[in-house]
Design a protein around this motif. Sequence first.
Motif, short mmCIF file in Angstrom:
data_model
loop_
_atom_site.label_atom_id
_atom_site.label_comp_id
_atom_site.label_asym_id
_atom_site.label_seq_id
_atom_site.Cartn_x
_atom_site.Cartn_y
_atom_site.Cartn_z
N SER A 66 3.40 1.85 -1.71
CA SER A 66 3.84 2.17 -3.07
C SER A 66 2.88 1.49 -4.06
O SER A 66 3.22 0.50 -4.70
CB SER A 66 5.28 1.68 -3.27
N LYS A 67 1.69 2.06 -4.11
CA LYS A 67 0.60 1.42 -4.87
C LYS A 67 0.92 1.26 -6.36
O LYS A 67 0.72 0.19 -6.94
CB LYS A 67 -0.69 2.23 -4.71
N SER B 298 3.59 -1.32 -7.00
CA SER B 298 3.07 -2.66 -6.72
C SER B 298 2.16 -3.14 -7.84
O SER B 298 2.23 -4.30 -8.26
CB SER B 298 2.30 -2.65 -5.40
N PHE B 299 1.32 -2.21 -8.35
CA PHE B 299 0.42 -2.60 -9.44
C PHE B 299 1.20 -2.97 -10.70
O PHE B 299 0.90 -3.96 -11.38
CB PHE B 299 -0.55 -1.45 -9.75
N ALA C 289 0.82 -1.22 0.00
CA ALA C 289 0.00 0.00 0.00
C ALA C 289 0.85 1.26 0.00
O ALA C 289 0.42 2.30 -0.51
CB ALA C 289 -0.92 0.00 1.22
#
Length: 393
Positions: free
Chosen positions: A16-17, A20-21, A14
């Motif tokens: 580093s959204k 991460s995505f 969360a």
Amino acid sequence: MLLQSIKMAFSAIAASKMRSFLTMLGIIIGVIALVVLVSIVSSATSSITEQVESMGNDMLSVSIMDDKENPIKLSELTALQNEDVIGEVAPSAQINATAKHGYNDETATVYGTNAAYYDIQGLTLGQGRFLKTTDVDNSSYVAVLSNELATNLFGSADALGETVSLNGRNFQVVGVLEKSDSIMASLMGNSQAYIPFSVATRMSDSGAGITGFYVSASEPDRLNEAEDTVNSIMMNRLKQDEDAFSIMNSSIIADTMGNITGILTLVLGGIAAISLLVGGIGIMNIMLVSVTERTREIGIRKAIGASRGSILSQFLVESLVLSLLGCLIGVALSWVIIEIASVVASAYLTFQMSGGVVLIAVVFSVAIGVLFGIYPANKAAKKNPIEALRYEG
């Protein structure tokens, strides 16, 4: 401890959204490729196989190329039915004709045959009746129309009892087949008419001899025996010339199609697996970056007593969570894509998500999360706490 590792993994993801995505994107694409492609091929295979079987999976198609100047007669086909393994026999003469009614006309394929053709081919009536033995014996000018041909010629009006012209000859419509939206019907063409074989021979240039016929087995599991029997009879009839005729076993079509689609499924699955592996490399890469960025955190945790195993599990769980989240998103998007595909192709096929493929995708994603997370996690666990605390980034 495991629950704490999962909470920390979600916190790190969360924090580093976007990164991460993008990391999960490889897994998402791989899962979509695996689930969608394999599910669609599997559904298409099942649907087409059912349609092939509905056309008669216990059927032999015999074509005669050389009758040795001694045409095969209907009485000889009738004698075939005396064989124990033979169910029914139907001659087939095919004619391209112009069908007319009033001001409407349509190019149609006309089949000259007998009553047995209905059961052998697995046809379904919508109205009226099919051809009878007496129609063939009396050379009656009667016809059974496909639903599409009846609609094109008569519109919404009832075609039963009406007259239709086939190449200038008038026939009374005694039956209309049920509408078929199957792929096989579309490939074969839907504008068809069925007339008595004895009448078809008068309309064709091939004479009264039979150039092709269909045979059904007395029982579905005796089709190969029926083929051997027909082959033996035809060899004797055509002077032991195996090139004078050919026999096609309809079950071979289904088997061949199954083999082809099976190979296609493996190929597509392999391509999707490569996509997942690429996603795994992305996870390992970002986890290595994460380990480097969190070097001081690792040093602090080790300084206050965290074991090597706890550090290892923390990063390994984070890698696994990234992989599983990507898998779940991929499965959800796959379901949406398959539903859209089902709506688009609803006239011909129905696609369903394969539970087995989803399970394979989940297992593969777990394996990727663990395998590609071991190296970064092990690297984090092996860091010297003093050097980690001195790390400035």
